[in-house]
Design a protein around this motif. Structure first.
Motif, mmCIF file in Angstrom:
data_model
loop_
_atom_site.group_PDB
_atom_site.id
_atom_site.type_symbol
_atom_site.label_atom_id
_atom_site.label_comp_id
_atom_site.label_asym_id
_atom_site.label_seq_id
_atom_site.Cartn_x
_atom_site.Cartn_y
_atom_site.Cartn_z
ATOM 1 N N THR A 293 0.843 -1.195 0.000
ATOM 2 C CA THR A 293 0.000 0.000 0.000
ATOM 3 C C THR A 293 0.877 1.243 0.000
ATOM 4 O OG1 THR A 293 -1.738 -1.160 1.207
ATOM 5 C CG2 THR A 293 -1.815 1.241 1.191
ATOM 6 N N ARG A 294 0.584 2.192 -0.860
ATOM 7 C CA ARG A 294 1.315 3.451 -0.944
ATOM 8 C C ARG A 294 0.515 4.513 -0.199
ATOM 9 N NH1 ARG A 294 3.427 4.648 -6.898
ATOM 10 N NH2 ARG A 294 4.585 6.165 -5.646
ATOM 11 N N LEU A 295 0.987 4.877 1.025
ATOM 12 C CA LEU A 295 0.287 5.852 1.876
ATOM 13 C C LEU A 295 0.497 7.262 1.325
ATOM 14 C CD1 LEU A 295 1.204 4.453 5.391
ATOM 15 C CD2 LEU A 295 -0.947 4.196 4.175
ATOM 16 N N PRO A 296 -0.526 8.113 1.387
ATOM 17 C CA PRO A 296 -0.370 9.499 0.927
ATOM 18 C C PRO A 296 0.548 10.292 1.868
ATOM 19 C CG PRO A 296 -2.522 9.190 1.910
ATOM 20 C CD PRO A 296 -1.888 7.838 1.863
ATOM 21 N N GLU A 297 1.411 11.117 1.270
ATOM 22 C CA GLU A 297 2.305 11.968 2.057
ATOM 23 C C GLU A 297 1.558 13.197 2.556
ATOM 24 O OE1 GLU A 297 5.337 11.290 2.886
ATOM 25 O OE2 GLU A 297 5.544 9.440 1.682
ATOM 26 N N VAL A 298 1.905 13.638 3.810
ATOM 27 C CA VAL A 298 1.300 14.875 4.363
ATOM 28 C C VAL A 298 1.971 16.053 3.660
ATOM 29 C CG1 VAL A 298 0.931 16.268 6.420
ATOM 30 C CG2 VAL A 298 0.877 13.767 6.559
ATOM 31 N N PRO A 299 1.192 16.897 2.943
ATOM 32 C CA PRO A 299 1.803 17.972 2.174
ATOM 33 C C PRO A 299 2.355 19.074 3.083
ATOM 34 C CG PRO A 299 -0.570 18.140 2.076
ATOM 35 C CD PRO A 299 -0.273 16.887 2.837
ATOM 36 N N GLU A 421 -6.996 14.029 5.162
ATOM 37 C CA GLU A 421 -7.142 12.721 4.499
ATOM 38 C C GLU A 421 -5.895 11.865 4.674
ATOM 39 O OE1 GLU A 421 -8.010 13.552 0.474
ATOM 40 O OE2 GLU A 421 -10.076 14.206 0.840
ATOM 41 N N ALA A 422 -4.694 12.433 4.517
ATOM 42 C CA ALA A 422 -3.458 11.665 4.674
ATOM 43 C C ALA A 422 -3.309 11.163 6.092
ATOM 44 C CB ALA A 422 -2.265 12.530 4.280
ATOM 45 N N GLU A 423 -3.609 12.006 7.032
ATOM 46 C CA GLU A 423 -3.493 11.590 8.427
ATOM 47 C C GLU A 423 -4.500 10.495 8.749
ATOM 48 O OE1 GLU A 423 -3.930 15.189 10.531
ATOM 49 O OE2 GLU A 423 -1.840 15.869 10.219
ATOM 50 N N ASP A 424 -5.733 10.636 8.183
ATOM 51 C CA ASP A 424 -6.752 9.590 8.408
ATOM 52 C C ASP A 424 -6.310 8.271 7.782
ATOM 53 O OD1 ASP A 424 -8.265 11.426 9.718
ATOM 54 O OD2 ASP A 424 -9.600 11.861 7.997
ATOM 55 N N ALA A 425 -5.760 8.293 6.516
ATOM 56 C CA ALA A 425 -5.318 7.062 5.856
ATOM 57 C C ALA A 425 -4.201 6.402 6.631
ATOM 58 C CB ALA A 425 -4.858 7.363 4.435
ATOM 59 N N ARG A 427 -3.612 6.654 9.823
ATOM 60 C CA ARG A 427 -4.139 6.097 11.066
ATOM 61 C C ARG A 427 -4.876 4.785 10.782
ATOM 62 N NH1 ARG A 427 -5.075 11.610 12.243
ATOM 63 N NH2 ARG A 427 -7.184 11.472 11.415
ATOM 64 N N THR A 428 -5.678 4.745 9.653
ATOM 65 C CA THR A 428 -6.409 3.516 9.295
ATOM 66 C C THR A 428 -5.444 2.382 8.982
ATOM 67 O OG1 THR A 428 -8.193 4.844 8.404
ATOM 68 C CG2 THR A 428 -8.092 2.553 7.707
#
Length: 695
Positions: A293-299, A421-425, A427-428
């Motif tokens: 899984t490629r997690l989104p980076e916090v901008p 959204e990145a922080e939520d992903a 955490r999930t």
């Protein structure tokens, strides 16, 4: 004695026409194309038949085509005649493709068949001569008056002179017949015996060749059977070797089966206490999915742009820009001052006392203009200083800063959403990972699960290998067959496949040899044995020697007969010449009396007062016809004095006097004469009676 009474013909242009005749001279006068020549051909066909071997050529038509009925009916005819004191009827008709092929001869009064007459011998029996002799003696046509040489005619004349008989047989003919019977092409006795001897030689050679071939085939068959036994012994030896090798393979397979079973049991023990395979596979799939899984980076937030001016500053700048653009009417004041000065000058000219007031007003207007100009310049400098130049440019920059502030506000809103959204992903993902690994690091967790899955795979592979090895062992045990022991020592080196191929080839060749042997035995069974062939060869050789002796004797007899015949044949010409000379003297009213008939039937004649004999080529055409007619009458008188004489336009070139003599001569003959003519003078002269003149 033959006398023709009546003829009915469907022949050529004749379609059921009838011709009735009497004894003595019959003169039938008719125009051209009436059918006179057709009646003559019909009479010949009724007596001798139609020659079906005759073929149409460029110069003439065959009778079967020339006289085919114009009406399309089958060719047929009926002839009624008196023969040897009785009235007979001849009937011919067409059967199939053979014209006039059906023949009947019967008695007119009783209706009984005349058995001695057949289709083949009818003409010769009734007339006593062959067809060729009849056409050269008793059948006389214009243009066919000369008597040409014919073997049958020559033989008849020779026989008449030599033996005094007009029969067809003589010693030379019988000798020639015997010679032909002994050796004539392939039908003689000698050719037949030689052919039979050659056939016996051929049979003997064939029997010897067949026997040699049969012996060779049997020898080859024996050799191939010995080779077959050797190959079968080699095959049994190979089978024994294969059986021993198969036993080794069976033992090896059983040993490998035990090893596979032990490995499988160990693998099963290694799997004890592990989660089920499917559960491990699911966990691995989830762990691999989490790992991949490629997690989104916090901008990161972009820096804020330059602050934008407030609305009051923008409004003041706009008013300042408008004030700079606005132009006040200050030019009125200089114009008014100039006008007032002009008016004051005019009033001073006219010495009016108010000119001073007007001049003061002009000065006041000029002073006001100067003040307004200085004030306006000072204010402009203040505005330019405050805004650093043209306030309109400051307004443009202010609008750009306001736009950037608006864009930055929208950017901040989007940034906050992406950050959430990145922080939520994250955490999930972390929550799911913690639930799966229960706090164990992901790499370590994957390694543990892989080892567990490898244990299950080893258990599966060892079980599969154990089952496969079990099937192999069962199959090898089922294929176990005891092999026969070889009959003797084996020295061959071929493989089993090559040995079986050689055996198949040998079997096929042996089958061919057996078939060929059977055929040869069958052919030999149809041939006589060697002893019988040798006896037959000796008998045939003796017969050939005897026939060759007979043939040499016949040739000697023929040579003697030819010598005798040559000596005697010279006697028939004078006899015919004497009779023909008498007829020629009658026909020419005494002008020609000397006539000589050569041995080849050519003529020489001389008139009264001539010292040499000349051929007919020296005579007129009418005289030549009379010469030939005299010879034909003499030949007919000599060969067949009692048969009808047929003439077809034979007197065309006779003058009246010689024609009268010819008719008188024909009337005196003791035979039936049938004269066809296209003129009326024959009938006229026949009916005339000239007193005191005897031609």
């Amino acid at each position: 004695m033959l006398t023709i009474r009546k003829m009915e013909a469907t022949f050529g242009k004749l379609d059921g026409d009838t011709l009735e005749l009497t004894e003595g001279l019959n003169v039938i006068s008719a125009p051209n194309e009436w059918g006179k020549s057709t009646w003559c051909a019909f009479l010949t066909a009724m007596l001798y038949g139609v020659d079906t071997r005759d073929r149409t050529t460029k110069t003439g038509l065959a009778d079967k085509e020339h006289y085919a009925p114009w009406s399309g009916k089958p060719m047929s005819g009926r002839l009624e005649a008196d023969w040897n004191g009785r009235r007979i009827v001849l009937y011919r008709s067409t059967s199939g493709r053979i014209p006039m092929g059906v023949f009947q001869a019967f008695d007119a009064e009783t209706g009984l068949p005349v058995s001695e007459l057949t289709a083949a011998n009818c003409g010769e029996m009734l007339l006593g001569v062959e067809k060729s002799v009849f056409l050269r003696s008793n059948f006389i046509r214009q243009g066919d008056m000369p008597v040409d040489a014919d073997d049958n005619l020559r033989r008849r004349l020779h026989s008449l002179v030599v033996s005094g008989e007009d029969g067809s047989g003589n010693l030379a003919d019988r000798l020639r017949e015997l010679k032909n019977r002994l050796r004539y092409r392939k039908s003689g006795l000698l050719p037949q015996a030689e052919e039979e001897l050659e056939e016996v030689h051929t049979q003997a050679k064939e029997a010897a060749a067949l026997s040699a071939r049969l012996d060779a085939l049997q020898q080859e068959l024996s050799e191939r059977r010995s080779r077959e036994e050797e190959l079968e012994n080699h095959l049994r030896a190979l089978q024994c070797q294969a059986w021993a090798a198969s036993e080794e393979r069976i033992q090896s397979a059983l040993t490998q089966l035990d090893e596979c079973q032990a490995a499988w049991q160990q693998a099963k023990r290694d799997c004890d206490g592990l989660a089920p395979r499917e559960e491990i596979r699911q966990k691995l799939d989830r762990a691999w999915a989490l790992q991949e899984t490629r997690l989104p980076e916090v901008p990161e937030c972009a820096p804020a742009p330059e602050p934008a001016p407030d609305e009051g500053q923008v409004e003041n700048a706009r008013m300042a820009a408008e004030s700079l653009e606005k132009r006040s009417p200050v030019w009125i004041l200089p114009a008014l001052a100039a006008l007032l000065l002009a008016a004051a000058g005019a009033m001073a000219f006219f010495r009016m006392p108010e000119w001073k007031y007007v001049c003061g007003a002009a000065i006041a207007a000029a002073a006001g203009y100067c003040w307004l100009a200085v004030s306006r310049s000072r204010r402009k400098r203040e505005i330019l200083r405050r805004y650093g130049g043209d306030p309109r440019q400051w307004l443009d920059r202010a609008e750009e800063r306001i736009a950037r502030q608006k864009e930055y506000a929208a950017y901040l809103q989007t940034y906050e959403e992406k950050k959430r959204e990145a922080e939520d992903a994250r955490r999930t993902w972390q929550k799911e990972l913690d639930e799966l690994t229960e706090g164990v690091p992901l790499g370590e967790y994957l390694s543990l699960q892989r080892r567990a899955m490898g244990a299950w795979q080893r258990e599966e592979e060892t079980l599969r290998e154990y089952n496969r090895q079990s099937q192999v062992a069962d199959m090898l045990q089922q294929m176990r067959r005891p092999a026969p022991e070889p009959a003797g020592p084996d020295t061959r080196t071929e493989s089993e496949e090559e040995t079986r191929r050689l055996l198949r080839d040998l079997e096929a060749r042996q089958q061919q040899l057996l078939e060929q042997t059977g055929l040869l035995r069958g052919r030999l069974s149809h041939l006589p044995d060697r002893q019988a062939l040798e006896q037959k060869q000796m008998a045939l050789q003796k017969r050939i020697w005897h026939l060759e002796d007979c043939h040499r004797a016949v040739e000697l007899g023929l040579e003697t007969a030819r010598e005798t015949e040559t000596a005697m044949s010279s006697r028939f010409a004078p006899r015919i010449s004497r009779q023909a000379g008498q007829y020629l003297k009658r026909l020419t009213c005494g002008r020609y009396s000397a006539l000589q008939l050569q041995q080849d039937l050519s003529l020489l004649a001389a008139a009264e007062g001539e010292n040499s004999l000349r051929s007919p080529l020296w005579r007129s055409s009418g005289t030549a016809d009379q010469l030939y007619l005299a010879v034909r009458l003499a030949v007919a008188e000599a060969l067949s004095p009692e048969t009808p004489l047929v003439l077809d336009d034979a007197f065309t070139r006779f003058d009246d006097e010689r024609l009268r003599s010819a008719l008188a001569l024909l009337e005196e003959m003791p035979r039936q004469v049938i004269l066809f003519t296209c003129q009326e003078r024959e009938n006229t002269l026949k009916n005339q009676r000239i007193p005191g003149k005897n031609p």
